[in-house]
Motif scaffolding. Sequence first.
Motif, mmCIF file in Angstrom:
data_model
loop_
_atom_site.group_PDB
_atom_site.id
_atom_site.type_symbol
_atom_site.label_atom_id
_atom_site.label_comp_id
_atom_site.label_asym_id
_atom_site.label_seq_id
_atom_site.Cartn_x
_atom_site.Cartn_y
_atom_site.Cartn_z
ATOM 1 N N TYR A 1 0.824 -1.037 0.025
ATOM 2 C CA TYR A 1 -0.060 0.125 -0.041
ATOM 3 C C TYR A 1 0.864 1.322 -0.176
ATOM 4 N N LEU A 2 1.898 1.271 0.754
ATOM 5 C CA LEU A 2 2.731 2.184 0.797
ATOM 6 C C LEU A 2 3.396 2.673 -0.690
ATOM 7 N N GLU A 3 3.672 1.782 -1.480
ATOM 8 C CA GLU A 3 4.371 1.973 -2.753
ATOM 9 C C GLU A 3 3.213 2.732 -3.525
ATOM 10 N N LYS A 4 1.818 2.271 -3.399
ATOM 11 C CA LYS A 4 1.038 2.972 -4.213
ATOM 12 C C LYS A 4 0.350 4.409 -3.667
ATOM 13 N N ILE B 1 8.787 9.828 12.219
ATOM 14 C CA ILE B 1 7.785 10.346 11.054
ATOM 15 C C ILE B 1 8.762 10.475 9.752
ATOM 16 N N ALA B 2 8.285 10.300 8.821
ATOM 17 C CA ALA B 2 8.982 10.581 7.335
ATOM 18 C C ALA B 2 7.835 10.950 6.523
ATOM 19 N N MET B 3 8.105 12.118 5.988
ATOM 20 C CA MET B 3 7.107 12.614 4.785
ATOM 21 C C MET B 3 7.365 11.986 3.650
ATOM 22 N N LEU B 4 6.180 11.665 2.924
ATOM 23 C CA LEU B 4 6.350 10.800 1.625
ATOM 24 C C LEU B 4 6.367 11.950 0.514
ATOM 25 N N ASP B 5 7.282 12.672 0.689
ATOM 26 C CA ASP B 5 7.524 14.013 -0.488
ATOM 27 C C ASP B 5 8.728 14.229 -1.029
ATOM 28 N N THR B 6 9.522 13.108 -0.557
ATOM 29 C CA THR B 6 10.964 12.978 -1.220
ATOM 30 C C THR B 6 11.119 12.201 -2.586
ATOM 31 N N GLU B 7 11.685 12.935 -3.604
ATOM 32 C CA GLU B 7 11.639 12.453 -5.005
ATOM 33 C C GLU B 7 12.608 11.079 -4.965
ATOM 34 N N ASN B 8 12.353 10.168 -5.703
ATOM 35 C CA ASN B 8 13.002 8.789 -6.167
ATOM 36 C C ASN B 8 13.346 7.966 -5.037
ATOM 37 N N LEU B 9 12.248 7.921 -4.039
ATOM 38 C CA LEU B 9 12.465 7.315 -2.905
ATOM 39 C C LEU B 9 11.715 5.840 -2.978
ATOM 40 N N THR B 10 11.948 5.098 -2.754
ATOM 41 C CA THR B 10 11.088 3.492 -2.691
ATOM 42 C C THR B 10 10.473 3.646 -1.396
ATOM 43 N N MET C 1 11.601 4.744 2.285
ATOM 44 C CA MET C 1 10.670 5.526 3.194
ATOM 45 C C MET C 1 10.583 4.911 4.502
ATOM 46 N N MET C 2 10.378 3.385 4.712
ATOM 47 C CA MET C 2 10.281 2.698 5.736
ATOM 48 C C MET C 2 11.487 2.907 6.683
ATOM 49 N N ALA C 3 12.781 2.737 6.013
ATOM 50 C CA ALA C 3 14.058 2.995 6.593
ATOM 51 C C ALA C 3 14.193 4.377 7.108
ATOM 52 N N ASN C 4 13.668 5.392 6.623
ATOM 53 C CA ASN C 4 13.788 6.992 6.928
ATOM 54 C C ASN C 4 12.749 6.912 8.247
ATOM 55 N N ALA C 5 11.873 6.245 8.212
ATOM 56 C CA ALA C 5 10.909 6.259 9.338
ATOM 57 C C ALA C 5 11.526 5.629 10.466
ATOM 58 N N ASP C 6 12.302 4.600 10.301
ATOM 59 C CA ASP C 6 12.663 3.674 11.393
ATOM 60 C C ASP C 6 13.992 4.301 12.023
ATOM 61 N N ILE C 7 14.723 5.072 11.130
ATOM 62 C CA ILE C 7 15.707 5.877 11.752
ATOM 63 C C ILE C 7 15.226 6.955 12.471
ATOM 64 N N ALA C 8 14.217 7.572 12.279
ATOM 65 C CA ALA C 8 13.555 8.578 12.944
ATOM 66 C C ALA C 8 13.317 8.069 14.323
ATOM 67 N N CYS C 9 12.432 6.818 14.307
ATOM 68 C CA CYS C 9 12.112 6.143 15.452
ATOM 69 C C CYS C 9 13.308 6.018 16.396
ATOM 70 N N HIS C 10 14.373 5.265 15.623
ATOM 71 C CA HIS C 10 15.678 5.102 16.696
ATOM 72 C C HIS C 10 16.048 6.555 17.318
ATOM 73 N N VAL C 11 16.240 7.658 16.527
ATOM 74 C CA VAL C 11 16.451 8.913 16.840
ATOM 75 C C VAL C 11 15.684 9.197 18.227
ATOM 76 N N SER C 12 14.428 8.830 18.006
ATOM 77 C CA SER C 12 13.353 9.353 19.319
ATOM 78 C C SER C 12 13.667 8.413 20.574
ATOM 79 N N LYS C 13 14.135 7.357 20.428
ATOM 80 C CA LYS C 13 14.662 6.238 21.571
ATOM 81 C C LYS C 13 15.788 6.848 21.963
ATOM 82 N N ARG C 14 16.925 7.344 21.347
ATOM 83 C CA ARG C 14 18.023 7.758 21.672
ATOM 84 C C ARG C 14 17.980 9.206 22.309
ATOM 85 N N MET C 15 16.637 9.746 22.091
ATOM 86 C CA MET C 15 16.487 11.256 22.780
ATOM 87 C C MET C 15 15.886 10.766 24.236
#
Length: 859
Positions: A422-425, A531-540, A544-558
């Motif tokens: 669904y995320l791809e769509k 959170i990752a916004m779905l407005d970045t060009e040329n990303l699958t 996007m899942m990796a970006n949101a995962d990274i942001a989640c890890h950052v929030s844990k380190r915070m």
Amino acid sequence: MSDADTKQSVLIVEESATLRYMLGKTLQKQGYEVVSASSFDSAIQLLQTRLQHLHAIVIGWPNYGCSEETRRLLVTLDREPYYEFPVILISNDAAQDLLNWMTCRQMTALVPWENYQEATSSLQAMLNPESMEPVVEQNTTCQDATRIRILFVDDSKSIRTYYKKLLENNCYEVVTAASVEEAYRIAQEQSIDIAIVDYFMPGQNGYVLCQKLRDNPSTAGIRTAVITGTYLDSVIRDCLKAGAIECMFKNEAEELFLARISGISRFVEVQRSIERQRENLAAILESVGEGVYGVDNEGNITFMNPAAMKLLGLEDVKPMLGVNANEGFHINKPGAGRDLLNEAYYSGKKLKGWETLFRRQGGKEMPVDCTLYPLSVNEKKQGSVVAFRDISERKMLEEKLRWQATHDHLTGLYNRRYFENYLEKEIANVKQSAIKSALLYLDLDRFKYVNDTAGHEVGDKILVNLSHMINKSVRRFDIVARIGGDEFALILKNVDEEIAVKIAEELRESISKLRIHHEQNVHHINSSIGIAMLDTENLTAGDMMANADIACHVSKRMGRNKVHMYKHSSDERNAMGSELGWSARIKDALAKDKFQLHYQPIMRVQDIDLLNLPAQDGVLWQRYLDGVDNIYSYEVLVRMVDDNGEIHRPNSFIPTAERFNMMTDIDMWVLENALQAMVATGIASSKLRLSINMSGNTVDNDDSLDKIRSLIASYDIDPCSLTFEVTETSAIANLEQANDFINELRKLGCHFSLDDFGSGFCSFSQLKNLPTDYVKIDGQFVSSMARGAIDRAIVTAMNDVAHSLGRSTVAEYVESPEIVRLLKICGVDYVQGYYISEPLKELPCSNVITFQKKHGLSE
């Protein structure tokens, strides 16, 4: 007459060419040489010229009695040298003067035409009396079950008596009548096959009876023939017009009469055979469980069996006969596409497995599976037969499987597979429009601690309640999924960064307020959200899942229980550090053999005593080790050990290995070390079986086959002892490549198993195309069997489908005795799970097994 004897010549005298031919064939079959004469004068000439070559004479006496020609022949036969010449007369009604002649002459016999074949035995008695044996009379018996019933109608009693006797002597059952009225009454009251009717009778002529029999439905099946003593074109025309199929004459030879009756009888017997076949087919149609109906070339219904009537809710088929099937019960929904079944009615093309909708009598829709067979007579299309069955239950099961394939079975939320698709769509939709969307990655803080200390029951309760709360908190068009044990993901549609952060904060606060009460204890949980916004060009979707995962890890380190919006400039370095860190550790483990192999036993269900199931985990396998000549089967599992000695399960490092294309190296390490372990056991490879997982990367790798062949050859392992497991997802992602890979290794003798069967709905449609030997039923269904009938039904269906395609089945996640019993009922072949045994760190050595058996130490 013996073949060794000289052939004896017989002169046949008969004016009828047909009867002359018939007599000649009969005598020739008995070994006589036949000389024929078509007139009595020519017979006299033959006697005078060929007497020394003739041994007997057979005379067919004419119906018209004596004439000048016949008298001359009789006079000749009374003189020398013909006086003692053997003579046989064949006649139906010999005159007194002929009988007188016979009594005064030696070597003379009379044979009636109806028994003309007895002429051969009479000849033998005259010509070779010494070779005659006592004759044992054999009565010809007729089988009542096959006798043809004939109604003979004539106003003359003598004629009725004559033909009745003639027909009965030839195995017909005969009823007689003296008038049209009497005959018509008999035909209505009794079972009659053939009616032979005299044309000229007092009162009403015979053709009137023919008309009556033809026009009455109850007698229309009687075959009628007219018999008359006068040849008139008008008689024949009237008879045929009235429905007669044959016109016979009283003065014709009995043989010809009987031959005509025999022809009509054969037609009756054919009709009987057809009727029996029709009755048999009708009985079959009534007994089959599937609905069956027929249509003509225009699609109009011609018949319908009881099962079809029941399925369609019909009490009487008559109103449906002649109705167009498309109008009668087809359902044609707008946009549904072509109705191939309706098209096949007209085209006559065979149709198999077509799924459509039929309408029951009350209007209810019924999904059906149809197969159409065209009917042809003399290569001409005569309509079609359609067999159909109600697949409502199957559709319900398929719907359940679709739900299972796209949802998490514990929480009811979407699962990772559905979410990523669904995320791809959604990413494609965002690129095409100006609408923004956001991806939220939610991870529960310290959930593992709560799950381990309070128990899985509490952990499951937290997850279920949390899922309900999240669903209530988001908007109806947002998407929520559980993508891991304690990980969730959301797609928030039509939001900017500010709204996305606001919704995420509200969600985090709601989770922190959630309380779970269990046995006088209160449990709560917090969450970290990226959170990752779905407005970045040329990303699958993966990016996007990796970006949101990274942001989640950052929030844990915070400090955990925080919300963080992904920022490319600051967070990318963290991401690369995390991914590259795992990548480096995997390479280090490959180089320094920091992987470990564990072996989880697999047992045949038939080797398990259901009446003596232990309560403790692992006892079953220990008992099995006591067996004599047992085959030991294991699935090979891989673990990674870090520098601190901590053991990591595959879900920790496999995603990174897949992303950095290191899975083939891991697969080859696992295979080589598993083969080494097999050799080290000292157990013959015919007694030890290993199941080894192969990733999609390995299946797609062109060099994998050569490496696998080389390893098997170098360790001298019997390929039949190896089973390679491929996941349904990896196999179906590249079906052609997977088929080639599987077929090549199966040629060596290796076996293949389709892993996680049922995790994707495409299993049922693709399983038949994958040449695997085993099917591993996905553990999510097995582990839930004891708690729900639906999961039991799904496992049973999967097992039945696999068995129908010749595959054996393996059930994973077998965690209790109750599940073993249920799997036995379902018919599953093999079981694997912690109840059988936890994964073992080593394979058993042959000397250890022998020692255990000798000293009874297996338990």
